[in-house]
Write a protein that holds these residues in place. Sequence first.
Motif, PDB file in Angstrom:
ATOM      1  N   LEU A 186       0.818  -1.207   0.000  1.00  0.00           N
ATOM      2  CA  LEU A 186       0.000   0.000   0.000  1.00  0.00           C
ATOM      3  C   LEU A 186       0.855   1.262   0.000  1.00  0.00           C
ATOM      4  O   LEU A 186       0.500   2.263  -0.628  1.00  0.00           O
ATOM      5  CB  LEU A 186      -0.936  -0.012   1.215  1.00  0.00           C
ATOM      6  CG  LEU A 186      -1.906   1.161   1.374  1.00  0.00           C
ATOM      7  CD1 LEU A 186      -2.800   1.312   0.149  1.00  0.00           C
ATOM      8  CD2 LEU A 186      -2.751   0.997   2.642  1.00  0.00           C
ATOM      9  N   THR A 187       1.992   1.225   0.684  1.00  0.00           N
ATOM     10  CA  THR A 187       2.872   2.396   0.724  1.00  0.00           C
ATOM     11  C   THR A 187       3.436   2.696  -0.658  1.00  0.00           C
ATOM     12  O   THR A 187       3.396   3.838  -1.130  1.00  0.00           O
ATOM     13  CB  THR A 187       4.011   2.166   1.737  1.00  0.00           C
ATOM     14  OG1 THR A 187       3.466   2.024   3.050  1.00  0.00           O
ATOM     15  CG2 THR A 187       4.988   3.348   1.734  1.00  0.00           C
ATOM     16  N   ALA A 188       3.971   1.682  -1.330  1.00  0.00           N
ATOM     17  CA  ALA A 188       4.534   1.883  -2.669  1.00  0.00           C
ATOM     18  C   ALA A 188       3.467   2.352  -3.645  1.00  0.00           C
ATOM     19  O   ALA A 188       3.710   3.248  -4.467  1.00  0.00           O
ATOM     20  CB  ALA A 188       5.189   0.594  -3.168  1.00  0.00           C
ATOM     21  N   LEU A 189       2.291   1.758  -3.581  1.00  0.00           N
ATOM     22  CA  LEU A 189       1.215   2.120  -4.501  1.00  0.00           C
ATOM     23  C   LEU A 189       0.856   3.599  -4.371  1.00  0.00           C
ATOM     24  O   LEU A 189       0.690   4.305  -5.370  1.00  0.00           O
ATOM     25  CB  LEU A 189      -0.006   1.239  -4.242  1.00  0.00           C
ATOM     26  CG  LEU A 189      -1.214   1.473  -5.159  1.00  0.00           C
ATOM     27  CD1 LEU A 189      -1.840   0.146  -5.571  1.00  0.00           C
ATOM     28  CD2 LEU A 189      -2.266   2.343  -4.489  1.00  0.00           C
ATOM     29  N   GLN A 190       0.778   4.079  -3.143  1.00  0.00           N
ATOM     30  CA  GLN A 190       0.410   5.484  -2.933  1.00  0.00           C
ATOM     31  C   GLN A 190       1.552   6.434  -3.297  1.00  0.00           C
ATOM     32  O   GLN A 190       1.337   7.466  -3.935  1.00  0.00           O
ATOM     33  CB  GLN A 190       0.024   5.708  -1.472  1.00  0.00           C
ATOM     34  CG  GLN A 190      -1.232   4.991  -1.039  1.00  0.00           C
ATOM     35  CD  GLN A 190      -1.526   5.205   0.431  1.00  0.00           C
ATOM     36  OE1 GLN A 190      -2.267   6.112   0.826  1.00  0.00           O
ATOM     37  NE2 GLN A 190      -0.907   4.385   1.262  1.00  0.00           N
ATOM     38  N   LEU A 191       2.758   6.085  -2.912  1.00  0.00           N
ATOM     39  CA  LEU A 191       3.888   6.978  -3.158  1.00  0.00           C
ATOM     40  C   LEU A 191       4.208   7.073  -4.641  1.00  0.00           C
ATOM     41  O   LEU A 191       4.533   8.152  -5.149  1.00  0.00           O
ATOM     42  CB  LEU A 191       5.109   6.495  -2.381  1.00  0.00           C
ATOM     43  CG  LEU A 191       6.244   7.504  -2.239  1.00  0.00           C
ATOM     44  CD1 LEU A 191       5.788   8.733  -1.464  1.00  0.00           C
ATOM     45  CD2 LEU A 191       7.439   6.865  -1.551  1.00  0.00           C
ATOM     46  N   GLY A 192       4.080   5.957  -5.348  1.00  0.00           N
ATOM     47  CA  GLY A 192       4.322   5.988  -6.793  1.00  0.00           C
ATOM     48  C   GLY A 192       3.399   6.960  -7.491  1.00  0.00           C
ATOM     49  O   GLY A 192       3.818   7.706  -8.387  1.00  0.00           O
ATOM     50  N   GLY A 193       2.120   6.994  -7.080  1.00  0.00           N
ATOM     51  CA  GLY A 193       1.155   7.894  -7.695  1.00  0.00           C
ATOM     52  C   GLY A 193       1.417   9.349  -7.403  1.00  0.00           C
ATOM     53  O   GLY A 193       0.941  10.235  -8.137  1.00  0.00           O
ATOM     54  N   ALA A 194       2.189   9.634  -6.343  1.00  0.00           N
ATOM     55  CA  ALA A 194       2.519  11.018  -6.005  1.00  0.00           C
ATOM     56  C   ALA A 194       3.775  11.493  -6.721  1.00  0.00           C
ATOM     57  O   ALA A 194       3.792  12.553  -7.353  1.00  0.00           O
ATOM     58  CB  ALA A 194       2.699  11.144  -4.485  1.00  0.00           C
ATOM     59  N   VAL A 195       4.839  10.692  -6.655  1.00  0.00           N
ATOM     60  CA  VAL A 195       6.132  11.125  -7.192  1.00  0.00           C
ATOM     61  C   VAL A 195       6.120  11.174  -8.717  1.00  0.00           C
ATOM     62  O   VAL A 195       6.740  12.049  -9.330  1.00  0.00           O
ATOM     63  CB  VAL A 195       7.256  10.195  -6.687  1.00  0.00           C
ATOM     64  CG1 VAL A 195       8.598  10.598  -7.298  1.00  0.00           C
ATOM     65  CG2 VAL A 195       7.347  10.245  -5.161  1.00  0.00           C
ATOM     66  N   LYS A 196       5.397  10.259  -9.347  1.00  0.00           N
ATOM     67  CA  LYS A 196       5.425  10.198 -10.821  1.00  0.00           C
ATOM     68  C   LYS A 196       4.925  11.497 -11.444  1.00  0.00           C
ATOM     69  O   LYS A 196       5.363  11.871 -12.541  1.00  0.00           O
ATOM     70  CB  LYS A 196       4.627   8.996 -11.322  1.00  0.00           C
ATOM     71  CG  LYS A 196       3.145   8.988 -10.952  1.00  0.00           C
ATOM     72  CD  LYS A 196       2.255   9.571 -12.022  1.00  0.00           C
ATOM     73  CE  LYS A 196       0.808   9.571 -11.600  1.00  0.00           C
ATOM     74  NZ  LYS A 196      -0.092  10.147 -12.628  1.00  0.00           N
ATOM     75  N   ASN A 197       4.021  12.198 -10.779  1.00  0.00           N
ATOM     76  CA  ASN A 197       3.515  13.456 -11.333  1.00  0.00           C
ATOM     77  C   ASN A 197       4.597  14.529 -11.388  1.00  0.00           C
ATOM     78  O   ASN A 197       4.646  15.335 -12.312  1.00  0.00           O
ATOM     79  CB  ASN A 197       2.325  13.950 -10.516  1.00  0.00           C
ATOM     80  CG  ASN A 197       1.072  13.155 -10.775  1.00  0.00           C
ATOM     81  OD1 ASN A 197       0.845  12.691 -11.883  1.00  0.00           O
ATOM     82  ND2 ASN A 197       0.249  12.977  -9.767  1.00  0.00           N
ATOM     83  N   VAL A 198       5.466  14.531 -10.384  1.00  0.00           N
ATOM     84  CA  VAL A 198       6.572  15.494 -10.362  1.00  0.00           C
ATOM     85  C   VAL A 198       7.581  15.155 -11.453  1.00  0.00           C
ATOM     86  O   VAL A 198       8.021  16.027 -12.216  1.00  0.00           O
ATOM     87  CB  VAL A 198       7.243  15.502  -8.976  1.00  0.00           C
ATOM     88  CG1 VAL A 198       8.444  16.453  -8.964  1.00  0.00           C
ATOM     89  CG2 VAL A 198       6.240  15.908  -7.892  1.00  0.00           C
ATOM     90  N   ILE A 199       7.937  13.876 -11.554  1.00  0.00           N
ATOM     91  CA  ILE A 199       8.891  13.449 -12.583  1.00  0.00           C
ATOM     92  C   ILE A 199       8.361  13.753 -13.980  1.00  0.00           C
ATOM     93  O   ILE A 199       9.115  14.133 -14.884  1.00  0.00           O
ATOM     94  CB  ILE A 199       9.209  11.951 -12.441  1.00  0.00           C
ATOM     95  CG1 ILE A 199       9.789  11.636 -11.055  1.00  0.00           C
ATOM     96  CG2 ILE A 199      10.165  11.497 -13.538  1.00  0.00           C
ATOM     97  CD1 ILE A 199      11.078  12.339 -10.740  1.00  0.00           C
ATOM     98  N   ALA A 200       7.054  13.618 -14.172  1.00  0.00           N
ATOM     99  CA  ALA A 200       6.460  13.865 -15.490  1.00  0.00           C
ATOM    100  C   ALA A 200       6.613  15.320 -15.914  1.00  0.00           C
ATOM    101  O   ALA A 200       6.747  15.614 -17.112  1.00  0.00           O
ATOM    102  CB  ALA A 200       4.991  13.468 -15.487  1.00  0.00           C
TER     103      ALA A 200
END
Length: 336
Positions: A186-200
């Motif tokens: 659950l931690t990875a799933l949530q964090l991935g959805g947050a950080v990917k927007n910045v990287i994009a």
Amino acid sequence: MHLSQALTVIGAGSYGTALAIAVASKGYPVLLHARDENKAYIMEQTRHNAHYLPKIAFPNSLHVTADLKEALAFSRDILLVVPSSAFVATLEAIKPYWQPKQRLAWATKGLDSSGQLLSKVVREKMTSPDYPILPMAALSGPTFAKELANGMPTAIACAGNDDYFVDDLCNLMHTNTFRIYKSHDLTALQLGGAVKNVIAIGAGMSDGLGFGANARTALISRGLAEMIRLGQALGASERGFMGLSGLGDLMLTCTDNQSRNRRLGFMLGQGKNINEALEEIGQVVEGYHMVKVIYDLAKRCQVEMPICFELYEVLVNHKPGVKAAYDLLNRQITSE
């Protein structure tokens, strides 16, 4: 009708509407909540969301309301699909109508303003001595709302604290073209959805500056490494970022112009100022709001995230994008 075959969706933006359409396409009863009473009435009468998903008709079992009490009374399972900046306010709004044995899911991607995972925010806001355990689940993955609403093949992941709820939610939302995979992180799933927007935003900026495919691919790869480092500091596994909600969502958001985050970066790379770009996009750009949150969280966790740090300088302190790019390239040589 079984209780697990009904759904309330809070948030009538593009993604909330698309998810509601997907479930209702199976004939299951779905109630979509829109904050604006006039917009809710128009959607119910015209049977589509003209603002976000024009010309995509609502299934017969999908209905729209602006009455939050009605929305919460409709079904056991509640799905929040609101911007991360509105997540806490939405929890506070639904809590007075919350009923025992209800279950909460969200497709919101991001963290709260203090850098907390949304699962922690849910526990703090929605549990009490009377209801100490709340079944919860998060949905995340590479999803553009228009493609999902049009029935184009789509796959996402779901993780939660209750296996029965995760199973029910996956079965409820699965269609012939929409596949839900169960995740155990659950931690990875949530964090991935947050950080990917910045990287994009960084990927779009790289293309806007004309740096080419080599630079874009390097940025995505190193962005994934930053995502994993921060995740491991918060207790996530590296494997948790290798699926749909990590690498998959990162690839989609960084490479397709349907991504608002990528478009923002592209406009900045071409010389537009931040206010012009945001106004032209006209919708919430999660990465813009998330960059300071990620920056502060990484500093607290003492995690090196040079791409995110440079994007913070660009978006918050107005550093020229081309200088940020070359500062990244001229960092001291390190191991991959």
